[in-house]
Design a protein around this motif. Structure first.
Motif, PDB file in Angstrom:
ATOM      1  N   ASP A   1     -15.472  -4.349  -1.447  1.00 14.77           N
ATOM      2  CA  ASP A   1     -14.244  -4.265  -2.359  1.00 14.77           C
ATOM      3  C   ASP A   1     -13.462  -3.182  -2.335  1.00 14.77           C
ATOM      4  N   ILE A   2     -13.859  -2.198  -1.715  1.00 11.56           N
ATOM      5  CA  ILE A   2     -12.828  -1.085  -1.534  1.00 11.56           C
ATOM      6  C   ILE A   2     -13.093  -0.633   0.256  1.00 11.56           C
ATOM      7  N   LEU A   3     -11.968  -0.646   0.904  1.00 10.08           N
ATOM      8  CA  LEU A   3     -12.155  -0.146   2.392  1.00 10.08           C
ATOM      9  C   LEU A   3     -11.398   1.147   2.443  1.00 10.08           C
ATOM     10  N   LEU A   4     -11.973   2.242   2.468  1.00  4.49           N
ATOM     11  CA  LEU A   4     -11.436   3.521   2.558  1.00  4.49           C
ATOM     12  C   LEU A   4     -11.377   4.003   3.666  1.00  4.49           C
TER      13      LEU A   4
ATOM     14  N   LYS B   1     -10.387  -5.817  -4.006  1.00  3.25           N
ATOM     15  CA  LYS B   1      -9.620  -6.055  -3.141  1.00  3.25           C
ATOM     16  C   LYS B   1      -8.564  -4.820  -2.817  1.00  3.25           C
ATOM     17  N   LEU B   2      -9.400  -3.786  -2.525  1.00  8.46           N
ATOM     18  CA  LEU B   2      -8.409  -2.443  -2.254  1.00  8.46           C
ATOM     19  C   LEU B   2      -8.667  -2.046  -0.880  1.00  8.46           C
ATOM     20  N   ILE B   3      -7.598  -1.619  -0.291  1.00 11.90           N
ATOM     21  CA  ILE B   3      -7.481  -0.952   1.078  1.00 11.90           C
ATOM     22  C   ILE B   3      -6.813   0.348   0.792  1.00 11.90           C
ATOM     23  N   ALA B   4      -7.574   1.624   0.932  1.00 11.90           N
ATOM     24  CA  ALA B   4      -6.755   2.566   0.819  1.00 11.90           C
ATOM     25  C   ALA B   4      -6.919   3.731   2.042  1.00 11.90           C
TER      26      ALA B   4
END
Length: 231
Positions: free
Chosen positions: A78-81, A130-133
């Motif tokens: 969900d989140i790639l940080l 669907k987030l890349i931070a």
């Protein structure tokens, strides 16, 4: 709502606190760090929260990264940080720049986060959030630079911000949000004891930003408190 988050640089500081706070809220955490044998605090945290999955990953070892991508093929993230980074030597004013260290900082802070996005974008696209931070820094803001100096670290984060902007355009049709974050001046090994806020304060605010992000925030640069930072 919970999900799956992948965080790099989880052995200490902000990355470790991010791992703890997301796991406490019921998230599955792929907690990446360069050397698991030396990550005592992360391993202790995993014993407390079984949803944490410690992963050995040097983000500048691209063969290792590609192997991990293959191992996690089809796994929604969900989140790639991208939190891992390297400050480099201090005192890098005009006339005092070490070129080799500059290349090392650019590798860690600019090229590696892009490669993480390229390697795991299919996993992110398959998720709900669907987030890349990218963990950037206010010192990478050209508009905010009033003191000069800091050539090595500043330029690595400015370049990272440009990557965020391009990714936000290139991945838009896949529904992926891409954003840059400034964690504040945090009391960590990098920030030093004179910093203004604790890791817990920074991460609590960052977690709110991350879990409430949407495509309206894509391609933008945010302070931990939610205010927007000029490029």
């Amino acid at each position: 709502m919970s999900g799956t988050i992948m965080i790099t640089g989880c052995n200490r500081g902000i990355g470790l606190e991010l791992t703890a706070q997301f796991a406490k809220d019921g998230w599955r955490v792929f907690a990446c760090c360069r050397d698991l044998k030396k990550a005592d605090e992360l391993n202790a945290l995993q014993a407390k929260y079984p949803l944490i999955e410690p992963i050995q990953l040097d983000v500048t070892d691209y063969e290792q990264m590609i192997a991990l991508g293959k191992a996690l093929k089809g796994e929604p993230i969900d989140i790639l940080l991208n939190n891992a980074g390297y400050y480099g030597p201090k005192g890098t004013g005009f006339g005092k720049v070490d070129r080799e260290e500059w290349r090392r900082v650019l590798e860690s802070n600019t090229i590696a986060p892009y490669m993480m996005a390229e390697t795991f974008c299919d996993n992110v696209a398959a998720s709900d959030y669907k987030l890349i931070a990218m963990m950037s820094s206010k010192v990478g803001s050209i508009a905010d630079n009033r003191s000069g100096g800091g050539y090595i670290y500043r330029s690595s984060k400015t370049a990272l911000n440009q990557i965020v902007k391009s990714l936000s355009i290139d991945l838009h049709d896949r529904g992926i949000t891409v954003m840059a974050l400034h964690p504040g001046w945090v009391k960590t090994a990098m920030g030093g004891p004179g910093a203004l806020i604790s890791t817990a304060q920074s991460v609590a605010a960052l977690k709110k930003l991350l879990t409430q992000a949407g495509q309206g925030k894509s391609g933008r640069f945010y302070n931990y408190d939610g205010s927007e930072i000029p490029w």
